[in-house]
Design a protein around this motif. Structure first.
Motif, PDB file in Angstrom:
ATOM      1  N   UNK B 373      29.851  31.266  36.065  1.00 48.40           N
ATOM      2  CA  UNK B 373      29.952  30.848  37.711  1.00 48.40           C
ATOM      3  C   UNK B 373      30.033  32.146  38.329  1.00 48.40           C
ATOM      4  N   UNK B 374      30.123  33.140  37.788  1.00 48.75           N
ATOM      5  CA  UNK B 374      30.030  34.313  38.616  1.00 48.75           C
ATOM      6  C   UNK B 374      31.310  35.153  38.701  1.00 48.75           C
ATOM      7  N   UNK B 375      31.520  36.095  39.260  1.00 50.66           N
ATOM      8  CA  UNK B 375      32.761  37.214  39.065  1.00 50.66           C
ATOM      9  C   UNK B 375      33.935  36.494  39.827  1.00 50.66           C
ATOM     10  N   UNK B 376      33.767  35.604  40.890  1.00 51.28           N
ATOM     11  CA  UNK B 376      34.928  35.038  41.696  1.00 51.28           C
ATOM     12  C   UNK B 376      35.468  33.976  40.764  1.00 51.28           C
ATOM     13  N   UNK B 377      34.597  33.219  39.863  1.00 52.01           N
ATOM     14  CA  UNK B 377      35.124  32.121  38.967  1.00 52.01           C
ATOM     15  C   UNK B 377      35.810  32.874  37.830  1.00 52.01           C
ATOM     16  N   UNK B 378      35.230  33.898  37.442  1.00 52.35           N
ATOM     17  CA  UNK B 378      35.889  34.710  36.154  1.00 52.35           C
ATOM     18  C   UNK B 378      37.293  34.870  36.700  1.00 52.35           C
ATOM     19  N   UNK B 379      37.429  35.500  37.616  1.00 53.60           N
ATOM     20  CA  UNK B 379      38.891  36.084  38.237  1.00 53.60           C
ATOM     21  C   UNK B 379      39.665  34.927  38.263  1.00 53.60           C
ATOM     22  N   UNK B 380      39.254  33.862  38.983  1.00 55.02           N
ATOM     23  CA  UNK B 380      39.924  32.692  39.040  1.00 55.02           C
ATOM     24  C   UNK B 380      40.335  31.965  37.740  1.00 55.02           C
ATOM     25  N   UNK B 381      39.621  31.931  36.959  1.00 51.42           N
ATOM     26  CA  UNK B 381      39.896  31.338  35.440  1.00 51.42           C
ATOM     27  C   UNK B 381      40.981  32.078  35.057  1.00 51.42           C
ATOM     28  N   UNK B 382      41.048  33.131  35.099  1.00 49.47           N
ATOM     29  CA  UNK B 382      42.391  34.041  34.428  1.00 49.47           C
ATOM     30  C   UNK B 382      43.723  33.867  35.425  1.00 49.47           C
ATOM     31  N   UNK B 383      43.562  33.604  36.758  1.00 50.63           N
ATOM     32  CA  UNK B 383      44.417  33.463  37.299  1.00 50.63           C
ATOM     33  C   UNK B 383      44.961  31.869  37.029  1.00 50.63           C
ATOM     34  N   UNK B 384      44.335  31.020  37.126  1.00 46.44           N
ATOM     35  CA  UNK B 384      44.593  29.653  36.787  1.00 46.44           C
ATOM     36  C   UNK B 384      45.201  29.673  35.386  1.00 46.44           C
ATOM     37  N   UNK B 385      44.921  30.415  34.396  1.00 44.87           N
ATOM     38  CA  UNK B 385      45.467  30.370  33.077  1.00 44.87           C
ATOM     39  C   UNK B 385      46.866  30.816  33.034  1.00 44.87           C
ATOM     40  N   UNK B 386      47.121  31.821  33.745  1.00 41.76           N
ATOM     41  CA  UNK B 386      48.487  32.487  33.868  1.00 41.76           C
ATOM     42  C   UNK B 386      49.440  31.566  34.735  1.00 41.76           C
ATOM     43  N   UNK B 387      48.759  31.206  35.758  1.00 44.19           N
ATOM     44  CA  UNK B 387      49.736  30.327  36.521  1.00 44.19           C
ATOM     45  C   UNK B 387      50.215  28.665  35.540  1.00 44.19           C
TER      46      UNK B 387
END
Lengths: 424, 424
Positions: B373-387
């Protein structure tokens, strides 16, 4: 478009073609993605290219341990991969990262060794190579083309004072030595501060030069951080010295190149730590590639071990290394091979027979300082051996004709035979 | 008298005590002679000392190949050897030559690995350690203690222009990334000259900082010869950057220390080439020793691979490396561990479970730039995982709750499983 060609020995549990494709990809594009803006032309331009694959033997045990399914075979090959120079230009560390970077960590390989590489002609414009090199260094030490330089390492490495070092230097000078060096373990120690050692040693060397016209080369070990190396280098220059020693693997190639760039001293490159990079036959780097990195950096003198050395290296490997140093590269001066480790006069015969050259620095430590008739006899025994070897005499004939050499055979020759019977 | 203590893993065809005595002798006195002026006290003072020997297993195959008599067994041991600091003082390369020099070439050993070393208290007065280190680097990037830094490597490594890099940086900045880096293969290439890349990238980063107050950290790869590194460093400083990347094994520790000494940028140490030093279990150097050398040099950020990395390194080894970076040393700031290689959000759970810390830089390349879903989703997916990981959620729960993370599981999770079934 100019390219750099690198030859590797590889070992892989996968198909060789597949593993090498990963090598090339990892070291240029390094992504599993299709990135829309990367056009096909760009890919072609920047991609590493597999140029040649020569299959070698298959083995049942991997060089690097791992958990493999029983029955896995590990395929070995010699491969050539190339990169466009435009990827990194004329930057030695960037070249090293390209040729020797993450590859060694790749799961695709259970063994990987960089064997050699070729640079394009434009490298000649960006790298001077050794400033003094083989001929310049011999000339600085007043040694002509017909003889090797004979060198002595001061022993013991540590624990002696500058006065004591200078005392040895005086004896060695009077005995006719060409070259003397600090041990690689001695930089500046609590009882041999660098500047004081330079002062005491150069006083002897300069006095000897004034008297005889021959300036003995002394390799002062300037190895250290940037500021220390610069200040120690200047100390040597100001005292009239003509050589500095650098442990190149410990300081790294960027610092080594900087020292070589200064251009006022012949740089004696000590390669301690080399075993870590080279000892395993399927891990690390072979001498032809290492030698080229050192020549791009510009070192003048490089270690190669020697015949029947005290280390693990085979005679074939040492001989190949000597030849590698003397091969043309970059249109620049050859590197002076430093033959060392367990050398006494006895190995002069086989060295000359195989290398057919006197373009080398022949180092002895114990064989000179520990000669039963003293230091002068020690130097003489090695000069005798080399003159005899060049004149086609055998070790036995030389031992018959020359007392000092005969004494060295009795002391160091028997030790060597002893070594040959040991486990290794 | 202060001493340095080094722990080695060794393997020898000889008796362990005998082999270790050679190690100690070779790395301090290095002579077979009795030299008359070397008094017993001097010998005692400067000699390396064998402090401890712990016998390990015996094996029938040597780690380093050689010609051995059939039936030879190879004895392994963990040994501690010490040296007086006065032998070399506060000189990193001289310390390296002492701990890691000619030893690797010794016939006495068919395997030798420096595991760790301890320096005395006086080292604190001579080495600052990392200028920014873990806390300083996170602070520069505006990341608080409760979260890891999330980083992206620009892909593909080579072939994209400064405009294109800046375009990715803009997207990543808007997506909330903390850190971005050049690939280690990219220094200054024909279509991405260093200064132009800095200008274009910093323009985006500075504009983003002006708007949001958050200055994203970008590690510009300044790796090169001394002059190049200095000028590239200044280019980054002048453009308002806060970080530079150095391939430390390619430039060497003397140059790396010099760059760290300048003190104006957080130094992102890339350890490409590491496999050469570490991959064989009985050759080279282990991370605890390597980490200490890097901290004496003063690097702020250091690679450690990560859970289920794409390289050969085991999870245990990566976890130990992260812990090593965060351990106190020299009374100085910890090093920020750079978790990388095949990382996507999925490894956040195991990483946090085992490390129990957010004091790390978590790098992803493909998982961010290649998110479906793109770069923004990419960053978000990792932030979600860590949180989620920090809050004790499982990977499955997180995938259920968060769309972007779920998408990354489908794309990168399956790839990971595929890897687990491969030969390695």
């Amino acid at each position: 478009m100019e390219r750099i060609y690198a030859t590797y020995l590889i070992e892989t549990p996968y198909e060789v073609e597949q593993a090498v494709a990963v090598l090339a990809g990892e070291q240029s594009r390094e992504t599993l993605l299709f990135v829309s803006k990367e056009t096909e032309e760009l890919k072609k331009y920047f991609a590493a290219r597999v140029e040649d694959i020569e299959l070698l033997e298959e083995v049942s045990m991997p060089s690097m341990p791992g958990n493999f399914v029983s029955g896995t075979t590990f395929k070995r090959a010699k491969v050539i991969v190339s990169w466009p120079v435009g990827n990194f230009g004329y930057n030695i560390p960037a070249l090293m990262t390209t040729l020797m970077g993450s590859l060694y960590e790749s799961k695709q390989f259970t063994g990987l060794k960089l064997h050699d590489f070729e640079v394009p002609n434009s490298y000649r414009e960006h790298f001077r190579g050794p400033k003094f090199g083989m001929r310049g260094t011999k000339a600085l030490a007043g040694v002509g083309p017909k003889h090797p330089m004979i060198g002595a390492a001061i022993k013991p490495s540590l624990g002696i004072t500058p006065e004591h070092t200078a005392h040895f230097v005086k004896q060695l000078a009077e005995a006719g030595i060409d070259f003397i060096k600090d041990d690689e373990l001695l930089t500046s120690s609590s009882n041999s501060p660098f500047a004081e050692r330079v002062e005491k040693v150069m006083h002897v060397i300069n006095a000897h030069a004034n008297k005889t016209g021959k300036k003995i080369m002394y390799a002062f070990n300037i190895t250290g951080d940037s500021r220390t190396m610069q200040s120690n280098y200047e100390t040597v220059v100001n005292a009239g010295g003509n050589c500095a020693m650098v442990s190149v693997n410990s300081v790294g190639w960027t610092a080594a190149k900087q020292v070589c760039n200064w251009g006022g001293l012949s740089i004696h490159a000590h390669r301690n730590g080399w075993g870590m990079f080279n000892r395993h036959p399927f891990l690390g780097i072979n001498f032809p590639a290492y030698d080229k990195i050192s020549r791009l950096a510009g070192v003048d003198q490089m270690y190669v071990n020697g015949i029947d050395n005290a280390f693990w290296e085979s005679n074939d490997s040492s001989v190949e290394s000597i030849k590698s140093c003397l091969k043309p590269f970059l249109n620049s001066e050859a590197v002076l091979p430093v033959v060392s480790s367990g050398q006494w006069g006895g190995q002069a015969f086989e060295t000359y027979k195989r290398v057919k050259s006197t373009d080398l620095l022949y180092m002895a430590g114990d064989a000179i300082l520990g000669h039963p008739s003293g230091i002068e006899a020690g130097v003489l025994s090695i000069q005798q051996a080399w003159s005899a070897a060049i004149n086609g005499m055998s070790l036995e004939e030389t031992a018959n004709d020359y007392k000092e050499f005969r004494e060295s055979v009795l002391k160091f020759g028997s030790k060597e035979l002893l070594n040959k019977e040991s486990v290794n």
